[in-house]
Write an enzyme that holds these catalytic residues in place. Structure first.
Site, PDB file in Angstrom:
ATOM      1  N   HIS A   1      60.628   3.703  26.023  1.00  0.00           N
ATOM      2  CA  HIS A   1      61.804   3.380  26.837  1.00  0.00           C
ATOM      3  C   HIS A   1      61.670   2.132  27.702  1.00  0.00           C
ATOM      4  CE1 HIS A   1      59.467   5.211  30.115  1.00  0.00           C
ATOM      5  NE2 HIS A   1      60.289   4.594  30.929  1.00  0.00           N
ATOM      6  N   ARG A   2      60.470   1.608  27.893  1.00  0.00           N
ATOM      7  CA  ARG A   2      60.314   0.507  28.847  1.00  0.00           C
ATOM      8  C   ARG A   2      61.006  -0.762  28.361  1.00  0.00           C
ATOM      9  NH1 ARG A   2      57.120   1.439  33.142  1.00  0.00           N
ATOM     10  NH2 ARG A   2      55.772   3.268  33.020  1.00  0.00           N
TER      11      ARG A   2
END
Length: 362
Positions: free
Chosen positions: A207-208
């Protein structure tokens, strides 16, 4: 003593659970502000029911937006609440936009600020989380460090006088939930369709911003997951789904099966049922370590350096540069035989945090 907790994202809600429980065992007043930074029910509301956290006293409902817009929205919405409540402490958690906004709002009103999980450093200034945690540490009056390494970072920045080793409250909740899962108090986790919980599988999250915003970077990481010889249960954060659609990256192919984020107890059960974890999440790295599952982290650095000891966690910035044979061998490696130790504490950090706040107020 009156303490206001400011939370708004999944990791903060998990940390809030043992803190709220610790306050409930005292006569102190605990007031919860939920900023609404994570507005997806899978990432927010479900944790209040799944972890036994009291309903928030105030929900600001700030929702999505750029970092500046989101931080500003929290600042604007939280100001009148803090002015009305006038707490003895404003307790902020971790490294999100809600963390920084809560700290700045409190400082501007001359309210004492305590930062839970202080002193973590990736030394990657491109990460928004790094900006948030460094700025919050330098603004706060009391720094509640989870580890000796965090204490060293704070001392190196001239913050030793404000720092206290409190331990890691994530250990409190993770070990408690692990024991209830093993005791059969929770049902089987809702894994993505096509994942057999009775067969070996890897659990993955991604998700980063540095992994999802660049189309080539995201496509390369998804391709690396696709080619693994073990089924991969990819629990897709809303950010990942949006970016994959924008970039035209198909997630559900090869070894990968896509599912939704899980409530915390189901996440713990899913990690325990897996043969390993692949992630870019700081929290999941540590949970894998605590639950004794090997972790492969898709980043060049980690804040949780203790997880690297004994080979429990490995950093892989770019699986394609590593090469397919080495990548497959690393991601599917068995659990090390080296003991994990207890660098994050004994599972009683939350009670210590409440005691430390009371002592420093006195």
């Amino acid at each position: 003593m009156k303490v206001v907790s400011v939370v708004g994202a999944r990791p903060q809600l998990v940390k809030l659970a043992p803190i709220a429980a610790a306050f409930s065992r005292t006569d102190h007043e605990h007031f919860i502000i939920h900023t609404g930074q994570h507005y997806d029910a899978d990432l927010s509301d479900v944790f209040f029911t799944g972890l036994g956290i009291p309903d928030p006293d105030v929900h600001l409902g700030v929702g999505s937006g750029s970092h500046g817009v989101q931080t500003g929205a929290v600042l604007a919405a939280i100001d009148p609440v803090l002015e009305r409540e006038k707490p003895d402490w404003v307790l902020v958690y971790g490294d999100t936009n809600s963390t920084l906004a809560g700290a700045v709002a409190a400082v501007k009103q001359h309210l004492p600020v305590a930062h839970l999980e202080a002193g973590l450093r990736s030394f990657n200034r491109r990460m928004p989380e790094e900006h948030n945690r460094v700025l919050t540490d330098h603004a706060a009056d009391l720094l509640l460090a989870p580890t000796e390494e965090a204490m060293r970072h704070l001392a190196a920045e001239g913050l030793a006088a404000r720092s206290v080793l409190a331990g890691d409250v994530m250990v409190d909740v993770c070990l408690r939930v692990r024991d209830t899962v093993r005791a059969g108090e929770h049902g089987a986790p809702t894994l993505p369709e096509g994942i057999d919980p009775n067969e070996p599988y890897l659990l993955a999250t991604l998700h980063r911003a540095e992994n999802t915003d660049d189309p080539r970077r995201l496509a390369g990481l998804v391709a690396a997951l696709n080619e693994l010889p073990v089924p991969v249960a990819l629990l897709a954060h809303p950010r990942l789904l949006v970016r994959a659609e924008q970039h035209g990256v198909k997630l559900d192919q090869g070894a990968v099966r896509v599912g939704r984020p899980l409530p915390y107890a189901e996440m713990v059960a899913a990690v325990l049922g897996s043969v390993g974890v692949v992630t870019d999440s700081g929290g999941l790295q540590k949970e894998a370590y605590l639950l004794q599952r090997p972790c492969t982290t898709l980043r060049p650095e980690t804040e949780w350096v203790e997880t690297l000891d004994g080979g429990w966690n490995h950093l892989v910035p770019d699986p394609q540069e590593l090469g397919r044979p080495a990548w497959v061998e690393l991601a599917t490696r068995p659990a090390p035989t080296t003991p994990t130790g207890t660098p994050y504490g004994d599972g009683h950090a939350a009670d210590r945090v409440v005691e430390i706040l009371a002592q420093h107020l006195a």
